[in-house]
Every structure is written in structure tokens, then in C-alpha cells.
Enzyme design. Sequence first.
Site, PDB file in Angstrom:
ATOM      1  N   HIS A 121       0.861  -1.187   0.000  1.00 23.87           N
ATOM      2  CA  HIS A 121       0.000   0.000   0.000  1.00 23.87           C
ATOM      3  C   HIS A 121       0.895   1.234   0.000  1.00 23.87           C
ATOM      4  O   HIS A 121       2.023   1.201   0.491  1.00 23.87           O
ATOM      5  CB  HIS A 121      -0.874  -0.037   1.266  1.00 23.87           C
ATOM      6  CG  HIS A 121      -1.945   0.990   1.338  1.00 23.87           C
ATOM      7  ND1 HIS A 121      -1.698   2.295   1.707  1.00 23.87           N
ATOM      8  CD2 HIS A 121      -3.289   0.904   1.118  1.00 23.87           C
ATOM      9  CE1 HIS A 121      -2.835   2.966   1.714  1.00 23.87           C
ATOM     10  NE2 HIS A 121      -3.815   2.160   1.353  1.00 23.87           N
ATOM     11  N   ASP A 197       2.889  -4.350   8.096  1.00 18.81           N
ATOM     12  CA  ASP A 197       1.631  -3.647   7.852  1.00 18.81           C
ATOM     13  C   ASP A 197       0.511  -4.668   8.067  1.00 18.81           C
ATOM     14  O   ASP A 197       0.267  -5.521   7.225  1.00 18.81           O
ATOM     15  CB  ASP A 197       1.613  -3.098   6.429  1.00 18.81           C
ATOM     16  CG  ASP A 197       0.276  -2.450   6.054  1.00 18.81           C
ATOM     17  OD1 ASP A 197      -0.679  -2.516   6.863  1.00 18.81           O
ATOM     18  OD2 ASP A 197       0.171  -1.912   4.943  1.00 18.81           O
ATOM     19  N   GLN A 200      -4.620  -5.366   6.903  1.00 14.38           N
ATOM     20  CA  GLN A 200      -5.537  -6.347   6.325  1.00 14.38           C
ATOM     21  C   GLN A 200      -5.442  -7.715   7.002  1.00 14.38           C
ATOM     22  O   GLN A 200      -6.177  -8.635   6.631  1.00 14.38           O
ATOM     23  CB  GLN A 200      -5.246  -6.504   4.823  1.00 14.38           C
ATOM     24  CG  GLN A 200      -5.385  -5.236   4.006  1.00 14.38           C
ATOM     25  CD  GLN A 200      -6.807  -4.705   3.970  1.00 14.38           C
ATOM     26  OE1 GLN A 200      -7.772  -5.426   4.212  1.00 14.38           O
ATOM     27  NE2 GLN A 200      -6.950  -3.421   3.657  1.00 14.38           N
ATOM     28  N   LYS A 223     -10.817  -0.821  10.243  1.00 16.97           N
ATOM     29  CA  LYS A 223     -10.884  -2.011   9.409  1.00 16.97           C
ATOM     30  C   LYS A 223     -11.240  -3.261  10.218  1.00 16.97           C
ATOM     31  O   LYS A 223     -11.378  -4.347   9.661  1.00 16.97           O
ATOM     32  CB  LYS A 223      -9.560  -2.223   8.667  1.00 16.97           C
ATOM     33  CG  LYS A 223      -9.225  -1.129   7.654  1.00 16.97           C
ATOM     34  CD  LYS A 223      -7.956  -1.436   6.900  1.00 16.97           C
ATOM     35  CE  LYS A 223      -7.484  -0.249   6.062  1.00 16.97           C
ATOM     36  NZ  LYS A 223      -8.366   0.038   4.928  1.00 16.97           N
ATOM     37  N   CYS A 363      -4.667   2.395  -3.793  1.00 15.75           N
ATOM     38  CA  CYS A 363      -3.439   2.890  -3.144  1.00 15.75           C
ATOM     39  C   CYS A 363      -2.306   1.893  -3.320  1.00 15.75           C
ATOM     40  O   CYS A 363      -1.523   1.644  -2.394  1.00 15.75           O
ATOM     41  CB  CYS A 363      -3.689   3.186  -1.661  1.00 15.75           C
ATOM     42  SG  CYS A 363      -4.763   4.591  -1.383  1.00 15.75           S
TER      43      CYS A 363
END
Length: 408
Positions: A121, A197, A200, A223, A363
Site C-alpha cells: 500500500h 503492515d 488487512q 478495518k 493505493c
Amino acid sequence: MIDFNGLRQDFPILNQRVNDESLVYLDSAATSQKPQVVIDRLSHYYQWDNANVHRGVHTLAERATRKYEASRQRVADFIGAKSSKEVLFTRGTTTALNWVAQFAKTVLQPGDNVIISIMEHHSNIIPWQEACRQTGAELRYIYLKDDALDLADLNNKLTEQTKFVSLTHVSNVLGCVNPIKDIAALAHKFGAYVVVDGAQSVPHLAVDVQDINCDFLAFSGHKMLGPTGIGVLYGKEAILEKMPPIEFGGEMIDFVGEQEASWKALPWKFEAGTPNISGAIGLAEAISYLDHLGMSAIQKHEQELVDYLLPQLKAIDGLELYGPNNSQGRAAVFSFNLKGLHPHDVATALDYQGIAVRAGHHCAQPLLHYLGIESAVRASLYCYNTKEDCDKLIQAIRATKEFFNGTF
């Protein structure tokens, strides 16, 4: 046992009609919906407990402080941190990754390198571009093999001069789940910091920071059923102790003189100004909801949806699907294009049928350029989605094809 098919009743926003169709929300990779218990918790805080934290001695301030710090402990327990000192509240994943990249500027020198991947991202690309540009370090990319991370490429690019390896746990475009634990073990052999990261992954998988042995983990509340504007940066305590504050002002100070100041202990030295108190409390409530469902049960439910939906998407003539062809090791994220149709036209047509998806570059422009496309449609699922939602998506895609092309 949780009935995931009835879960949407807990989410008031899902019980509505869009364009005279029952809403099918398939944009959870962008932001998840909120259960009633999270909405109620936010309302309760503002109705009964609203006060600033840490310094007040009156009852409301003490209640707000207690709940805010209890939320920090809740997060620490959820991700397996050794201590709540290792949990820093931020505005979201983007802020958290920027904080790490700011720290990197104190570490990197000319001749050093930082490794990221082509599937990142923008939030895990641009901060590293800037850190390398300002320090003279080299930014290296790992590329793909069979729509997954090429671990041989990583092996070839790791050197003693690699100071940071910063990778997404789950791709927000391809849906592939990267073997972060193995990558961390390899990177640590070269003495590199490992940054994950988790935007997700944390909402969908059981993530234990001690098990994967990352040095930093970033993720966002919105999220994972929580409010917007709240995120987390996990960092190992020993690293955070030597990491300088990123922002300066109230709340994070111990003593201030005319020409100098000193900082509070962890984790407060990083949290300048009035924090997002309600956001932290709302995030804790979202975590309680996820814990009630059980992260293993959520993962199993989503895997069943992947197993169900993937072959149906692949069977649609003219649909190009990006990411692993095998449902194992694939998260519930499906990016695709329909031959001859612009992704925004497809997304608009699906919206007419009550189905919310996302279209664009997500993104992740370097990844899309690598794939040879400019944009894609993305359908992303979460715990409140069902096989019926998948059926409606397939029917809507076929109807869209028929409308624009006149054929199936």
C-alpha cells in the site's frame, strides 16, 4: 457456536436498501462496518464519561483515564504483546508506519538499504521513499512469483546493510497472505528491523506479535469493526525505549523548562496532545466483539467464503482475476477486471444492484503498474458476509456483462 449467517443483524447499517436492493457490503478492505455494541459504547462515553485523560483528578477524568488505559491493555492482549507499554495509539496504519519511517531516519546511512515489496500500500511505500531519499539509503523491492511474494528474491536482496524490512501481512489487492514469521526470522539473521503492515491481517487472522517476532506492527481500528481515526503501532519495548518521540507538546512531557524538556515513560512519550479517547474505547469494544466470535472462527468462516466464491469468479468468461488461483493462503479479497469494461463502470453497475465494491488503484499503483493495469474492481469480505452475498455478487457481475456486452 456463532451463526455467522445471522451476524448482519448486529450491524444496523447493513439492514437497509440501496437503489431498492438489499445492501451487500463488499468493501471491508477499505473500511469495515460497526456493530451496534461499538456504536453504543461510543455514545455511552460521550454521554457519561467525556473528559480529558491522565492529569485530571475529578471523577469523569479518572473514569475516562481508566477506560482509555484499559483499552490499551485490551489491544496488547489481542495481539499478544508482552506489555501495554508496547502499544502506541495513533490515527491509523498510515500514521504508525510514518512513525517507524521517522525512526528509520535516525538509523539509516548512505550504503544501507530498506526492503519492501511491490505489493505494498502507498502507506508502506512513500514513507520509505522519503526516509531513503533523506538519508542516502537504497530502497529495494521484492517482486512476485505466481502472484505471491518471491522469497528467493528476498533472499537475494537481503544483506548486512539491510536495516529495515517492511512488508504487508495480507495484500489489499491480491489477497495473498505473506509468511511473515518466516520472513522475520530470515531478516533478523541480517540484523534488520522487521515492520509489518497488519491493516488487512489483524482484523481477519489471529496475529501474535511474539510468535511472528516482528519488531513493529501497524494496524487500523476502522478495518476491524472499530471507529475511524484510531490505530495502533506495536513496537518491542527495548526498541521504543531508544526511539525518539515523533510529535511534541502536551501529555507526552515529564518536565518542561524554558530551554529544555524531558519525556514521560512508555507509552505516553509518543502520544502528544489529547488522544482519541473515544476511538480507543471503541476499538476495545470492537476487539471484545471479535473475541466473542473468535478469530479462528472468523478465519474459518472467511476461508469458506473464499472456497465458495473463488471458483465462481474464475468461471466467468472475460473476468481477469488477480492474486493466487488457489484458495489456500488467500484472504477474502478479490480484485478483478471485466474485459472491455472500465472498473468504475462495473462498480457503478454493481451499486445499482445494491452491491458495494471499490474500483481504482487501491493505493497500490506500483503493483498495478507491475500487473500491467491501471485500475481494478475489488470485492472484499468480512465476518458479516455470507454465501448469499457471494451469489448476489456473481449474479450482478453476469448481469453487468450482459448489459454492457449483450452476452454472457
